[in-house]
Design a protein around this motif. Sequence first.
Motif: not given
Length: 360
Positions: A282-287, A302-304, A347-358
Amino acid sequence: MEADDAEKLLMKTQNIISLKAAAWVAIVGEEIQRIERYDNLMERYKLREGYGLIEFLGNDIDAGFRVKKETENRRMAISFELAYILSKDTDYLKKIYIITYKSLKGIWQNRMYPIIWYHDPKYAENLQFEESFFYDEKNENTLAKEYFSNRENPVLKEEMYRDVYGALNKILFDQNLSEKFKKIERIIEESQNSPTVSGSLLEPQFFLRLHCVAVCYDKSTMKILIMKRSRGRKKYPSKWEFGCAKGTLETSLSEQIEKEYYEDFGLKIKVVCDTGRDDKQPIPLALYEVESEQGKDKGVISLAEIIEPYDAACFVGNAKHASVRWISKEEVDGFDEDTVKDFKNTLRLAFEKMEEINGK
């Protein structure tokens, strides 16, 4: 000589190997000057030089022997006290099953006592509890029949069987056992801090506990599913979070996360992993770190992606989580309900990663 797999299978089918077990806890003291309500005595008797006998006396000791009679082949019966202690850890809570309620001679003034079995699929050929009964047990075995019939018992509420955590807390309150468990917790804590306690006894307490959080999102709506912890949780009651799995030695992180989120929420997810590496983790968003009885547990977020349609309105609250809901990127700043630490940052990190992936 160790038996091979074929020999073990033969012994199982012929019922040559069949074990039953019971476990319970008791507050035991030696040379107690004043016996308190929950104390049990330990007496030592010397028979001859180098030989002796230890005898245990008390209500909890008697309860243990009564509980021992309520087990069956391939089962472990545990006392109410042990079940309550284990239920504080959600990993153990999922393995505790209330079979029925019975009056045990001399225990709780003959009030109904919960007959509880502990079942870990890992040691039962990965069979879930209800799958672990033999084909004829529901008709021939008294406790098995009671387990399936009592869940619809009109006399006792259904949740006294299905909601194990809630049932144990209800019994604790009704039986006025809060002080007993405060004393048990104090004794455990003092024992752990005692320099005279053997290190091997405490060694499991120092294993690293890894929390694995998955921020689960729907690609079609670009929304994230968030979860509200139940009011009865010991830590962070009624706070919004993202759910959590526990890392294990036997299973990969992504497999364990996907398994536990399906068990807890009925979610079918795919953890976002680093596909550029041979070891796809899993790619870690944060620890993060969280306080526990053993010190500071460690966690990874991580993101799923949710890979099958999920209706949040169909979620049924339980001992772990009261409700779930979707949240969009636009709602984050205005979300003012009680949350776990760094909830909005995550949440902000997750939305940023989601937009990057998609690519959005």
